[in-house]
Write an enzyme that holds these catalytic residues in place. Structure first.
Site, PDB file in Angstrom:
ATOM      1  N   ASP A 144      -5.822  20.369  -9.205  1.00 10.87           N
ATOM      2  CA  ASP A 144      -4.388  20.092  -9.062  1.00 10.87           C
ATOM      3  C   ASP A 144      -4.063  19.883  -7.579  1.00 10.87           C
ATOM      4  OD1 ASP A 144      -1.660  20.836 -10.974  1.00 10.87           O
ATOM      5  OD2 ASP A 144      -1.405  20.678  -8.799  1.00 10.87           O
ATOM      6  N   ASN A 158       2.313  22.431 -20.584  1.00 12.03           N
ATOM      7  CA  ASN A 158       3.758  22.252 -20.656  1.00 12.03           C
ATOM      8  C   ASN A 158       4.086  20.994 -21.455  1.00 12.03           C
ATOM      9  OD1 ASN A 158       4.230  24.474 -18.863  1.00 12.03           O
ATOM     10  ND2 ASN A 158       3.610  23.153 -17.166  1.00 12.03           N
ATOM     11  N   HIS A 165      -2.028  17.389 -20.474  1.00 13.36           N
ATOM     12  CA  HIS A 165      -2.952  18.055 -19.568  1.00 13.36           C
ATOM     13  C   HIS A 165      -2.924  19.551 -19.802  1.00 13.36           C
ATOM     14  CE1 HIS A 165       0.943  17.515 -17.561  1.00 13.36           C
ATOM     15  NE2 HIS A 165       0.721  18.655 -16.925  1.00 13.36           N
TER      16      HIS A 165
HETATM   17  P1  AMP Z   1       3.312  19.682 -15.414  1.00 14.92           P
HETATM   18  O1  AMP Z   1       4.556  20.255 -14.819  1.00 14.92           O
HETATM   19  O2  AMP Z   1       2.678  20.590 -16.438  1.00 14.92           O
HETATM   20  O3  AMP Z   1       3.529  18.279 -15.935  1.00 14.92           O
HETATM   21  O4  AMP Z   1       2.246  19.643 -14.243  1.00 14.92           O
HETATM   22  C1  AMP Z   1       1.924  18.494 -13.518  1.00 14.92           C
HETATM   23  C2  AMP Z   1       0.921  18.908 -12.475  1.00 14.92           C
HETATM   24  O5  AMP Z   1       0.322  17.740 -11.940  1.00 14.92           O
HETATM   25  C3  AMP Z   1       1.506  19.678 -11.290  1.00 14.92           C
HETATM   26  O6  AMP Z   1       0.860  20.954 -11.198  1.00 14.92           O
HETATM   27  C4  AMP Z   1       1.202  18.785 -10.081  1.00 14.92           C
HETATM   28  O7  AMP Z   1       0.869  19.532  -8.926  1.00 14.92           O
HETATM   29  C5  AMP Z   1       0.015  17.973 -10.592  1.00 14.92           C
HETATM   30  N1  AMP Z   1      -0.176  16.676  -9.946  1.00 14.92           N
HETATM   31  C6  AMP Z   1       0.759  15.708  -9.748  1.00 14.92           C
HETATM   32  N2  AMP Z   1       0.192  14.633  -9.165  1.00 14.92           N
HETATM   33  C7  AMP Z   1      -1.127  14.922  -9.007  1.00 14.92           C
HETATM   34  C8  AMP Z   1      -2.244  14.214  -8.458  1.00 14.92           C
HETATM   35  N3  AMP Z   1      -2.116  12.975  -7.959  1.00 14.92           N
HETATM   36  N4  AMP Z   1      -3.450  14.823  -8.464  1.00 14.92           N
HETATM   37  C9  AMP Z   1      -3.588  16.075  -8.952  1.00 14.92           C
HETATM   38  N5  AMP Z   1      -2.578  16.789  -9.491  1.00 14.92           N
HETATM   39  C10 AMP Z   1      -1.361  16.229  -9.509  1.00 14.92           C
END
Ligand code: AMP
Length: 127
Positions: A35, A97, A110
């Site tokens: 992440d 989520n 994810h």
């Molecule tokens: P959610 O709120 O469950 O949709 O989590 C989305 C997650 O994606 C968050 O923890 C972000 O930090 C992560 N995220 C967003 N963009 C990227 C990226 N380019 N590479 C890795 N993680 C990401």
């Protein structure tokens, strides 16, 4: 149930190679990467390569092969990052989520794998 998948979401772009990622594991149907904003010393995201919006979309729409591959890849990630209990790891938490109440930011299914410290209670009261 009809699901609308946005092919411009950031994880779709990662899967197309348009955005770099820090890969932990790649299998036929699954990609796992660190992440970008870790909330614990271990914070890995596991995503299917197929176009699924969230857990229930994946669980109802994916093939048995995709689901098995994803589930086993997630367990393998726990081992790779040293979080698996019973194998010297300190344990982990998986979170997925979905939608507004789940505060989902990226609309591609994810699984968060978090660990590396005691994570505290599962939820905090906010009322
Ligand atoms: P959610 O709120 O469950 O949709 O989590 C989305 C997650 O994606 C968050 O923890 C972000 O930090 C992560 N995220 C967003 N963009 C990227 C990226 N380019 N590479 C890795 N993680 C990401």
């Amino acid at each position: 149930m009809a699901y609308t998948y946005d092919p411009q979401n950031i994880f779709a772009r990662i899967l197309r190679g348009e955005i770099p990622n820090n890969t932990v594991l790649e299998t036929e149907h699954t990609l796992a990467f660190h992440d970008i904003g870790p909330q614990a010393p271990i914070h890995v995201l596991v995503i299917p390569k197929g176009a699924y919006v969230n857990f229930d979309h994946f669980a109802t729409g994916a093939s048995a092969e995709e689901i098995a591959d994803f589930t086993r890849a997630a367990a393998e990630v726990c081992r790779i990052v040293g979080a698996t209990p019973g194998e010297g790891g300190g344990g982990y938490r998986t979170i997925s989520n979905a939608g507004e109440a789940g505060v989902q930011e990226v609309p591609h299914y994810h699984l968060h794998i978090l660990g590396g410290r005691v994570l505290g209670r599962m939820l905090q009261r906010i009322d």
